[in-house]
Design a protein around this motif. Structure first.
Motif, PDB file in Angstrom:
ATOM      1  N   ARG A   7      43.480 -15.234 -63.530  1.00 36.46           N
ATOM      2  CA  ARG A   7      42.723 -16.451 -63.462  1.00 36.46           C
ATOM      3  C   ARG A   7      41.638 -16.667 -64.372  1.00 36.46           C
ATOM      4  O   ARG A   7      41.400 -17.576 -64.878  1.00 36.46           O
ATOM      5  N   ILE A   8      40.966 -15.309 -64.728  1.00 38.05           N
ATOM      6  CA  ILE A   8      39.928 -15.422 -65.842  1.00 38.05           C
ATOM      7  C   ILE A   8      40.524 -15.723 -67.143  1.00 38.05           C
ATOM      8  O   ILE A   8      39.947 -16.332 -67.852  1.00 38.05           O
ATOM      9  N   ALA A   9      41.543 -14.884 -67.573  1.00 38.48           N
ATOM     10  CA  ALA A   9      42.216 -15.284 -68.760  1.00 38.48           C
ATOM     11  C   ALA A   9      42.689 -16.734 -68.960  1.00 38.48           C
ATOM     12  O   ALA A   9      42.527 -17.324 -69.944  1.00 38.48           O
ATOM     13  N   GLU A  10      43.281 -17.527 -68.078  1.00 39.12           N
ATOM     14  CA  GLU A  10      43.671 -18.673 -67.979  1.00 39.12           C
ATOM     15  C   GLU A  10      42.371 -19.686 -67.871  1.00 39.12           C
ATOM     16  O   GLU A  10      42.398 -20.716 -69.111  1.00 39.12           O
ATOM     17  N   THR A  11      41.293 -19.395 -67.410  1.00 38.28           N
ATOM     18  CA  THR A  11      39.924 -20.122 -67.444  1.00 38.28           C
ATOM     19  C   THR A  11      39.515 -20.325 -69.147  1.00 38.28           C
ATOM     20  O   THR A  11      39.170 -21.071 -69.427  1.00 38.28           O
ATOM     21  N   LEU A  12      39.744 -18.691 -69.473  1.00 36.07           N
ATOM     22  CA  LEU A  12      39.221 -18.717 -70.895  1.00 36.07           C
ATOM     23  C   LEU A  12      39.946 -19.086 -71.934  1.00 36.07           C
ATOM     24  O   LEU A  12      39.510 -19.891 -73.260  1.00 36.07           O
ATOM     25  N   ARG A  13      41.440 -19.437 -71.539  1.00 32.91           N
ATOM     26  CA  ARG A  13      42.300 -20.272 -72.659  1.00 32.91           C
ATOM     27  C   ARG A  13      41.926 -21.581 -72.640  1.00 32.91           C
ATOM     28  O   ARG A  13      42.163 -22.307 -73.303  1.00 32.91           O
ATOM     29  N   GLU A  14      41.133 -22.126 -71.389  1.00 29.41           N
ATOM     30  CA  GLU A  14      40.897 -23.500 -71.417  1.00 29.41           C
ATOM     31  C   GLU A  14      39.682 -23.934 -72.307  1.00 29.41           C
ATOM     32  O   GLU A  14      39.511 -25.110 -72.697  1.00 29.41           O
ATOM     33  N   GLY A  15      38.719 -22.959 -72.565  1.00 34.13           N
ATOM     34  CA  GLY A  15      37.525 -23.048 -73.224  1.00 34.13           C
ATOM     35  C   GLY A  15      36.469 -21.915 -72.971  1.00 34.13           C
ATOM     36  O   GLY A  15      36.902 -21.131 -72.306  1.00 34.13           O
ATOM     37  N   PRO A  16      35.494 -21.986 -73.770  1.00 33.19           N
ATOM     38  CA  PRO A  16      34.521 -20.867 -73.439  1.00 33.19           C
ATOM     39  C   PRO A  16      33.918 -20.939 -72.114  1.00 33.19           C
ATOM     40  O   PRO A  16      33.600 -22.025 -71.561  1.00 33.19           O
ATOM     41  N   ALA A  17      33.476 -19.569 -71.751  1.00 28.97           N
ATOM     42  CA  ALA A  17      32.698 -19.501 -70.556  1.00 28.97           C
ATOM     43  C   ALA A  17      31.947 -18.365 -70.566  1.00 28.97           C
ATOM     44  O   ALA A  17      32.171 -17.222 -71.075  1.00 28.97           O
ATOM     45  N   THR A  18      30.603 -18.385 -69.995  1.00 32.78           N
ATOM     46  CA  THR A  18      29.910 -17.029 -69.746  1.00 32.78           C
ATOM     47  C   THR A  18      30.373 -16.128 -68.436  1.00 32.78           C
ATOM     48  O   THR A  18      31.077 -16.967 -67.427  1.00 32.78           O
ATOM     49  N   ALA A  19      29.998 -15.093 -68.363  1.00 31.34           N
ATOM     50  CA  ALA A  19      30.154 -14.244 -67.138  1.00 31.34           C
ATOM     51  C   ALA A  19      29.931 -15.032 -65.692  1.00 31.34           C
ATOM     52  O   ALA A  19      30.272 -14.970 -64.753  1.00 31.34           O
ATOM     53  N   SER A  20      28.685 -15.757 -65.797  1.00 23.19           N
ATOM     54  CA  SER A  20      27.991 -16.445 -64.809  1.00 23.19           C
ATOM     55  C   SER A  20      28.869 -17.577 -64.589  1.00 23.19           C
ATOM     56  O   SER A  20      29.131 -17.889 -63.144  1.00 23.19           O
ATOM     57  N   ASP A  21      29.270 -18.294 -65.452  1.00 23.79           N
ATOM     58  CA  ASP A  21      30.144 -19.379 -65.177  1.00 23.79           C
ATOM     59  C   ASP A  21      31.507 -19.088 -64.445  1.00 23.79           C
ATOM     60  O   ASP A  21      32.029 -19.682 -63.589  1.00 23.79           O
ATOM     61  N   LEU A  22      32.012 -17.873 -64.921  1.00 24.25           N
ATOM     62  CA  LEU A  22      33.275 -17.319 -64.461  1.00 24.25           C
ATOM     63  C   LEU A  22      33.041 -16.739 -62.910  1.00 24.25           C
ATOM     64  O   LEU A  22      33.773 -17.157 -62.156  1.00 24.25           O
ATOM     65  N   GLY A  23      32.127 -16.256 -62.844  1.00 25.89           N
ATOM     66  CA  GLY A  23      31.708 -15.685 -61.337  1.00 25.89           C
ATOM     67  C   GLY A  23      31.532 -16.735 -60.542  1.00 25.89           C
ATOM     68  O   GLY A  23      31.932 -16.528 -59.288  1.00 25.89           O
TER      69      GLY A  23
END
Length: 94
Positions: A7-23
């Protein structure tokens, strides 16, 4: 069902994110996200040659320093001015 790292990898394929955003989006504590990001970065860089795990370095909000050596985990203090106002690195898979 996807794993947390998938899920993290898929989110990062959509665009940039910080660890806080992902969390926040995955309901995970930020330190746990950093652990997963370390594994995701290695699996992407070892896997498909068409993809790369990229990191936009953190930047000091006081002096603008952005030459941090290691974004895992985010630095807590600027080595130049000693400020604790350091932004988070952003991650993306391209």
């Amino acid at each position: 069902m996807e794993t947390t790292r998938q899920r993290i990898a898929e989110t990062l394929r959509e665009g940039p994110a910080t660890a806080s955003d992902l969390g926040e989006s995955l309901s995970l504590p930020t330190p746990v996200v950093y652990d997963h990001l370390d594994h995701v970065s290695r699996s992407v860089d070892d896997g498909d040659a068409d993809e790369r795990f990229l990191v936009a370095p953190p930047e000091c909000r006081d002096c603008g320093f952005d030459g941090f050596d290691d974004p895992f985990p985010a630095p807590s203090r600027c080595p130049e001015c000693k400020s604790e106002r350091v932004g988070e690195p952003a991650f993306v898979i391209r």
